[in-house]
Scaffold this motif. Sequence first.
Motif, short mmCIF file in Angstrom:
data_model
loop_
_atom_site.label_atom_id
_atom_site.label_comp_id
_atom_site.label_asym_id
_atom_site.label_seq_id
_atom_site.Cartn_x
_atom_site.Cartn_y
_atom_site.Cartn_z
N ALA A 124 -56.99 0.89 -60.41
CA ALA A 124 -57.90 -0.14 -60.93
C ALA A 124 -59.31 0.41 -61.12
CB ALA A 124 -57.92 -1.35 -60.00
N TRP A 129 -58.11 -1.43 -67.96
CA TRP A 129 -57.33 -2.61 -67.65
C TRP A 129 -56.00 -2.16 -67.04
CZ3 TRP A 129 -52.62 -2.40 -69.94
CH2 TRP A 129 -52.50 -1.68 -71.12
N SER A 130 -55.35 -3.06 -66.34
CA SER A 130 -54.01 -2.80 -65.82
C SER A 130 -53.28 -4.12 -65.62
CB SER A 130 -54.07 -2.02 -64.50
OG SER A 130 -54.67 -2.79 -63.49
N ASP A 131 -51.97 -4.05 -65.64
CA ASP A 131 -51.18 -5.22 -65.29
C ASP A 131 -49.87 -4.77 -64.65
OD1 ASP A 131 -49.23 -4.76 -67.32
OD2 ASP A 131 -50.19 -6.12 -68.70
N VAL A 132 -49.30 -5.66 -63.86
CA VAL A 132 -48.06 -5.40 -63.14
C VAL A 132 -47.09 -6.51 -63.50
CG1 VAL A 132 -46.99 -5.13 -60.87
CG2 VAL A 132 -49.34 -4.33 -61.24
N HIS A 133 -45.87 -6.13 -63.80
CA HIS A 133 -44.84 -7.12 -64.15
C HIS A 133 -43.57 -6.81 -63.37
CE1 HIS A 133 -42.53 -9.92 -66.55
NE2 HIS A 133 -41.64 -8.98 -66.72
N VAL A 141 -45.76 -1.17 -64.41
CA VAL A 141 -47.21 -1.17 -64.30
C VAL A 141 -47.74 -0.52 -65.56
CG1 VAL A 141 -49.22 -0.43 -62.98
CG2 VAL A 141 -47.08 -0.98 -61.78
N ARG A 142 -48.63 -1.23 -66.24
CA ARG A 142 -49.25 -0.71 -67.46
C ARG A 142 -50.75 -0.56 -67.22
NH1 ARG A 142 -48.37 -3.93 -72.39
NH2 ARG A 142 -49.30 -5.53 -71.10
#
Length: 154
Positions: A124, A129-133, A141-142
């Motif tokens: 982070a 940016w980041s996101d978790v799915h 994780v992107r």
Amino acid sequence: MLSSQPRSATTPEDLTAPTGDSARRAHLTLPSSGVAVRSFRRFTDQVLHRWGISDDPRDSAVLIVSELTANTAQYGRALTTLFLDCPQGTLHIAVRDHGGLVQHPPRGVDADPDEHGRGLGIVASLAKWSDVHHDADGCSVRVGLVVGAGDRTP
């Protein structure tokens, strides 16, 4: 030509898109393990060097890949796939664990807390940016990392 299905490769040249106006893309799938983390780091460094990404953002990307693939080795499913894509000055990094469930050894009660739990915080702090799915098939994780307009196009 890139396949839409992840596959294993030993060199970045095996999986990188042709140069020109197409987006730069590469991916690598390996069994989730501590040994694979080193291979993912090396692959990332080689691909980004080939794409002309300068040292500082390349080092940040390698650290991000290291943290994310270490998480899949410690907590994830049987396989890990790394995707790299670099359209217009932003490197997109995606790490997905998938495949069969894996029984991971529990972390020891005497494990040093300074050595665990910092990976996503590091990611982070480096990322734009980041996101978790999470879904039934695993976790993705992107991350987006600015690599700069000044980096040369191959």
